[in-house]
Motif scaffolding. Sequence first.
Motif, mmCIF file in Angstrom:
data_model
loop_
_atom_site.group_PDB
_atom_site.id
_atom_site.type_symbol
_atom_site.label_atom_id
_atom_site.label_comp_id
_atom_site.label_asym_id
_atom_site.label_seq_id
_atom_site.Cartn_x
_atom_site.Cartn_y
_atom_site.Cartn_z
ATOM 1 N N ASP A 148 -8.890 -6.752 -1.170
ATOM 2 C CA ASP A 148 -7.956 -5.626 -1.217
ATOM 3 C C ASP A 148 -6.539 -5.989 -0.806
ATOM 4 O OD1 ASP A 148 -10.121 -4.132 -1.940
ATOM 5 O OD2 ASP A 148 -10.529 -3.436 0.103
ATOM 6 N N ALA A 184 -8.488 9.143 -0.325
ATOM 7 C CA ALA A 184 -8.423 7.686 -0.156
ATOM 8 C C ALA A 184 -7.700 7.387 1.146
ATOM 9 C CB ALA A 184 -7.656 7.053 -1.317
ATOM 10 N N THR A 234 -4.784 1.713 -0.690
ATOM 11 C CA THR A 234 -4.464 2.007 -2.081
ATOM 12 C C THR A 234 -3.154 1.312 -2.436
ATOM 13 O OG1 THR A 234 -5.445 4.180 -1.720
ATOM 14 C CG2 THR A 234 -4.171 3.884 -3.745
ATOM 15 N N ALA A 279 -1.851 3.223 -7.665
ATOM 16 C CA ALA A 279 -1.623 4.661 -7.523
ATOM 17 C C ALA A 279 -0.663 5.153 -8.598
ATOM 18 C CB ALA A 279 -1.074 4.970 -6.132
ATOM 19 N N SER A 327 0.813 -1.214 0.000
ATOM 20 C CA SER A 327 0.000 0.000 0.000
ATOM 21 C C SER A 327 0.851 1.269 0.000
ATOM 22 C CB SER A 327 -0.909 0.004 1.227
ATOM 23 O OG SER A 327 -0.134 0.180 2.393
#
Lengths: 365, 562
Positions: free
Chosen positions: B322, A72, A77, A82, A33
């Motif tokens: 995710d 966000a 993310t 990104a 992330s």
Amino acid sequence: MAEFTLRLRRYLPESGEAAYWQDYTVELEPHRSVLEGILQVRAEQDGTVGIRCSCRAAICGSCGVRINDRAALACHTHLSAAAAGAKDGVIKVEPMGNMPVIKDLITDFEAVHWKKVRRVTPWLLPDGPPPEREYIVAHEAMVDVTQPMACIQCGACVSDCLSMEVDPEFIGPAALAKAYRFVGDPRDGQHFERLQDLAEDPHGIYDCTHCFNCIEACPKGVAPMSQIMRLRRLATADFQIDDRNNGKRHEQAFTELIEKYGTLFEAELLPRSYGGKFHPRALPELLRSLPAILKAVMRGKVTAMKALHHPKLPDQKRVREIFETVEGREQRYDLNLYISGYDDDADDDVPADAKAGDAKAEASA
Amino acid sequence: MPSHDVLIIGAGLAGQRAAIAAAEGGATVAIMSKVHPVRSHSTAAAGGINAALAPEDSWESHAFDTVKGSDYLGDQDAIEIMCREAPDEVLWLEHAGVTFHRNPEGRLGTRAFGGASAARTYYVADITGQALLHVLYEQLMKHHETIDRYEEWFTTSLLLNENGHCVGALAREIRTGALEVFNAKSVILASGGAGQCYKPTTNALICTADGIAQAYRVGAPLMDMEMVQYHPTTLVENGFLITEGARGEGALLFNREGERFMEKTAPNKMELASRDVVSRAEQVEINEGRAFEDGGIALDVTVVPRKRVLEALREIVNIGRDFAGVDITRDPIHIRPGQHYIMGGVKTDTNGETSVRGLYAAGEVACISVHGGNRLGANSLLDTLIFGRRSGTHAAGRARHVAMPETPHSRVRDEQRWIDSIIAREHGGRRVSAIKDELGENMNTYCAVFRDADGLGTMRDIVERLKQEAETAWIDDRGTVFNQDVLGAIELGYMLDCAEAIVAGAIERKESRGAHSRTDFPERNDEEWLKHIDISRNGGDAPKITHSPVTITRWEPQERTY
């Protein structure tokens, strides 16, 4: 492993310097992330970078930022995503919008977000003393309010709310979603009072322009705008609250015109929103709106012909049929994530025409 | 100088519940937290909260399951209190506004959970902790006139008076860097666990053993520190938690050979045996080469009806998508045991009082002990609320006959000098972050599911060395506004103290009980070790170790099978 460039918005209040950009390069697997990238920067290169973070798993709501101009959670993310969405592959990270910045990526939640949350009387107000055991309520009602309950108060919707940009006093998407959590809760005894309060407030439910930004920004599927629309429907259709913001009449005028013409008869919308051309309030409102009207005339958007006549759609009948279907239902369908699953799923329990119902809901404002 | 009857440090479920109870008891209350209350780690508790609320269930059954789950190390007087008071607490929460999911009759609905002989876990989808935490925060906002909130204040030390009573704390306002004395007649520690002593862990970055170390430093003994829970289902790659609710809803575990291996160790309860049992079984599969190539075990949620998954396990659908790229409604997801909870903590009685007068502890920071050698799923939320409330009530009562203390301001100057010295350290030694990583990775190697004397000895030496290195560890940030760097250095000190106690306890306990499995002492040994290990600070020397008896009221130790 891959290399990513993070362009962080730095602001060190004690330095006396204005905010600036600083680039850092990190090496991480692409599915890691943005938060992990920033934490690597902090651990190995520069411990002065400020960001709130805790759970790393999109539960605590601490690490809301703007990544490539959109709000966000940094932990939610992926670096690869990104980078793919960035200009020149440089991942731009800056503090969220609509809130003052304290340091680097840290914003002042208390000054904006929490103040607004407190504005909606955010606690249950039941009628009378509680029952001996639990309140008996339908499972569906509790699943329904689980959607606003899923809000982690990360502020992403507040950051990207266009209405709040124009009107900083707008109660805003997160706080209004929180309000629905009580209005939708059958145990609460103040539904009418809550709705009246939010309808009469000039910065309340009718201040939303349904730009959908909050729905897109929300990492938890709370869909704040949908909750605001549900508050409106309850205020208008169920409680018949005639608010001083003309929210109810505007909504009524909107739907009546669409039902009649199929497209929006704008010249008629304004007077009707104030109770019709002959309503005593219509003239002052019309005078107040004169600058806007003049601008529209100059741009050819309003002509004498257009003001008096608006053509119906050729297949207006089909529009009316939609109205009949939706209004003929015994029960209103509310799209709820916890009930319906993903948007792209065919779910046996949601009738095929429920989507049409939702479309109406969103058009009816 | 803020002065309150009761100062609560930590604003997760235990702290917030304590604040409400203390305010209802007529006390003036301050609640302080290094993060905003809704960021607290209680929010991560997914599955639910246990209570024997159904007419066909009984608190005795709940208590027995808890005693058995604890491998008979839990104190039965405390467990009885917790299980007796559980139904009323859940009803209190429901009345306060928690949106518990219902059964078809509109009454509170339940789901099954590990180690329980009845389905008595009350839940809100799989965001139960979040729902509870946010509803309690609603109540905190409602009680704003009687409860002062100090959000984003970092406690640096507890304050004692000349009699050794706790009389408040020193705290740094994170936003301004200002240091302040908080005077209080009583202090309740509710600052959570110590997961960050391990890497990986399911715990948030804020779980850095603050309260455990603060209490240890002022002389309060710690108890059961060797009992560290490994959760059976954490994501292989990053250690994120997959709720036990998944297995509660029917999900199954398989090794690479497609074998439902729980048949071997827990033929009756299978996947829903106690967490220590399931984690050990998984670790055996992994150690003996029956794990998948990524080192994981398959958790198969696809056997649960899809609609039910979307409604009741939505959060792990998101986590799978995710953070692991897996749609759990269609494919199994790979998991392994991961550090999750610390059963030990600051030793307290059933009112939350520690051996330091005026100092209370509740929640994961405390050890009462209701969890003993192994905590049952969905008993932690209950623990935080029951003993948070009891601490708050008791501390409010104490305030009525204690004078408001006052700590001399010179104490601030000393503390400030210490913090400034950390900020000013030369860039010579190691980075704080490097020491923290080394600690966590080694704890996860030597002090994990299986332990032995050699590994633990190695770990003790590592902690000792890291403690020395931490004294010169440097940071970058020289500022005052949101200097998270200096807080990280202080937290490292907390974690090292806590790790020292965990390792000391693990070395001491020469048997296998609950989460503590010694390969060199593989059997439970009630004759010698049916007792608590208490650990106290001993100046700069090795911690002082003593033993205390386990309270047994009605359930004599038996062989533990599932």
